[in-house]
Write a protein that holds these residues in place. Structure first.
Motif, short mmCIF file in Angstrom:
data_model
loop_
_atom_site.label_atom_id
_atom_site.label_comp_id
_atom_site.label_asym_id
_atom_site.label_seq_id
_atom_site.Cartn_x
_atom_site.Cartn_y
_atom_site.Cartn_z
N ASP A 404 85.18 24.33 90.86
CA ASP A 404 84.16 24.76 89.73
C ASP A 404 85.10 23.86 88.36
O ASP A 404 84.13 23.25 87.50
CB ASP A 404 84.16 26.24 89.56
CG ASP A 404 83.19 26.49 88.29
OD1 ASP A 404 82.08 26.14 88.27
OD2 ASP A 404 83.80 27.26 87.37
N ARG A 407 84.47 20.17 88.58
CA ARG A 407 82.85 19.91 88.37
C ARG A 407 82.26 20.00 87.02
O ARG A 407 81.84 18.88 86.39
CB ARG A 407 82.22 20.61 89.36
CG ARG A 407 80.80 20.14 89.58
CD ARG A 407 79.92 21.33 90.49
NE ARG A 407 78.43 21.01 90.35
CZ ARG A 407 78.04 20.06 91.21
NH1 ARG A 407 78.79 19.31 92.00
NH2 ARG A 407 76.61 19.53 91.17
N GLU A 411 81.00 16.87 84.59
CA GLU A 411 79.75 17.08 84.10
C GLU A 411 79.82 16.85 82.51
O GLU A 411 78.50 16.58 81.97
CB GLU A 411 79.13 18.44 84.36
CG GLU A 411 78.68 18.34 86.04
CD GLU A 411 78.40 19.81 86.44
OE1 GLU A 411 78.40 20.57 85.76
OE2 GLU A 411 77.81 19.94 87.50
N ILE A 444 86.19 14.58 94.17
CA ILE A 444 84.66 14.93 93.82
C ILE A 444 83.64 14.75 95.22
O ILE A 444 84.29 14.09 96.13
CB ILE A 444 84.04 14.24 92.70
CG1 ILE A 444 83.86 12.87 92.91
CG2 ILE A 444 84.80 14.70 91.58
CD1 ILE A 444 83.25 12.25 91.71
N LEU A 448 78.27 15.28 93.18
CA LEU A 448 78.63 14.95 91.92
C LEU A 448 78.85 13.42 91.66
O LEU A 448 78.45 13.03 90.48
CB LEU A 448 80.03 15.53 91.81
CG LEU A 448 80.65 15.75 90.24
CD1 LEU A 448 79.60 16.03 89.39
CD2 LEU A 448 81.96 16.30 90.22
#
Length: 474
Positions: A404, A407, A411, A444, A448
């Protein structure tokens, strides 16, 4: 027959009042039958004169009625038999039979008053301490009591708590210190220790807390230093703290087996204690030339160096730092940038992992990923590109950075790439390459990677292409 009655009345004249068989109601309450105010002439000492058979029969009936009235108690008056005006017994309302046994065990009032509640409000009887909420006055000692003891007259009774021995001390105090690491309230620890009879084991509290903090995090060591400073005075004395650190220096060879950096950490605890004024400044000087243990000498040297550095501006009160949840965000970002710069210079991934653990901010690791990618975009060579990719892969494999957090870091870069591209013109191109390499390294996933933005631009081709506009990535 009529002539006989008239002759008898003329011979024995009686007044009208003497013929009444009524009784005074007030005397009925006393439980005895009321006698007539005046004796009848034909009755002498309770015996009837044998004037005639009918008069004797009537007298017997009246005597029987009187005996029946005497037998009935006042509580049954009005419910049993009564006499009419002519002396005949009249049956009234039948009364409920009563049992002597039930009356003996009945706790209700027998006076005929009240609402039928228990006597004394339920506070009387055998085995009853009294009415609830009733406060008793202190009982006075009777000197004439055969059990009277003069030595116990001025006795004061107190609750005695036995002192703790060494085995019970560790079982009792260790949970208190471990719970303190969770809530951080020194007042609660002082109250809990105040309820215990520590006795000679009072000096063992600082040594036990420090030994537990050596195996804990940096934030727990900071809490331990605050605890020692707050306990000195209400619970501990400066002599207890000094004897406790003496014991720690003697136990350093055993502590090193579990915590290799114990000498340096104990030296920092000593320096912080001197700064908090719970240890005298001459404590370190008192050991000069008298230390044979190598680990104890290293701890004292570390404390002396820190105290000298504090004179030059070093803040020892911030020696352990603060916990991750208590630090401001700007300070965390600065420390993460310093961590990345030190890693680029040294290339030690394990040291970078240890420093990231010491920050104690697992919920903020996405900021570390974000700052690492921004450093790659702003760099000019391939060295930073490869080293940052290697560090992220190492932290990913060791599970320091979760899925998490990784990611969210990527992002955030995707969202800010437009503003980053203003300062770094080649940001889109470098980011696309870094994302591809991260996917190849397994950092990743494919989803993603596909979210990575690419900058498209319009390019007019030659006339031979028919003037078509082609979209091409940068």
């Amino acid at each position: 027959m009529a002539t006989d009655c008239a002759a008898w009345l003329n011979a024995n004249p009686v007044e009208a009042e003497d013929l009444s068989d009524s009784f005074v109601s007030g005397d009925e309450d006393n439980g005895g039958a009321v006698t007539a105010t005046k004796n009848i002439n034909n009755e002498i000492n309770g015996n009837w004169l044998p004037s005639s058979t009918s008069s004797i029969h009537e007298a017997r009936l009246k005597a029987k009625a009187k005996r029946r009235l005497r037998k009935n108690s006042s509580r049954d008056s009005g419910r049993g038999d009564s006499l009419s005006d002519n002396g005949d017994s009249v049956r009234g309302t039948p009364a409920a039979p009563t049992s002597p046994k039930s009356k003996l065990l009945d706790r209700k009032s027998r006076l005929g008053k009240g609402r039928g509640l228990p006597k004394k409000g339920g506070a009387g009887g055998k085995g009853v301490w009294g009415r609830s909420g009733e406060v008793y006055e202190p009982e006075e000692v009777d000197v004439k009591d055969p059990n009277y003891d003069e030595a116990q007259e001025n006795c004061v009774y107190e609750t005695v708590v036995p002192p703790l021995d060494e085995r019970d001390f560790e079982k009792t105090v260790t949970p208190i210190v471990q719970e303190y690491f969770e809530h951080g309230d020194t007042n609660e620890v002082a109250e809990l220790l105040g309820e215990l009879n520590l006795g000679p084991m009072r000096s063992g509290v600082p040594s036990l807390a420090v030994s537990l903090a050596l195996e804990a995090k940096a934030s727990h060591r900071e809490l331990t230093s605050r605890l020692l400073a707050d306990l000195c005075g209400p619970v501990l004395t400066r002599g207890d703290v000094e004897s406790s650190f003496d014991r720690l220096l003697q136990e350093l060879p055993d502590l090193v087996l579990d915590t290799p950096g114990a000498p340096q950490l104990v030296g920092q605890f000593i320096a912080r204690a001197v700064k908090d004024q719970i240890l005298s400044k001459s404590y370190i000087e008192g050991y000069k030339g008298r230390v044979d243990c190598e680990h104890a000498r290293a701890a004292l040297d570390r404390a002396a160096v820190l105290l000298k550095m504090s004179m030059g501006g070093l803040r020892i009160d911030n020696l352990w730092g603060t916990g991750g949840g208590q630090r401001p965000v700007t300070q965390l970002i600065k420390e993460m940038n310093l961590l990345l710069k030190e890693y680029i210079l040294s290339g030690d991934s394990k040291e970078a992992e240890r420093c990231l653990r010491d920050l104690e901010v697992p919920h903020f690791h996405h900021e570390f990923v974000y700052e690492a990618i921004i450093m790659v975009l702003e760099s000019k060579g391939e060295k930073t590109f490869k080293m940052v990719l290697q560090l992220l892969k190492f932290l990913w494999v060791s599970s320091i950075i979760t899925v998490d957090q990784m990611r969210r870091g990527y992002e955030r870069v995707y969202m800010d790439i437009v503003e980053i591209n203003i300062d770094v013109p080649r940001a889109y191109f470098i980011l696309e390459q870094f994302v591809d390499q991260s996917f190849s390294a397994g950092v990743i996933d494919e989803k993603l990677r596909d979210l990575c933005p690419c900058r498209g631009r319009k390019r007019f081709v030659s006339e031979g292409d028919g003037g078509r506009v082609k979209l091409e990535s940068y």
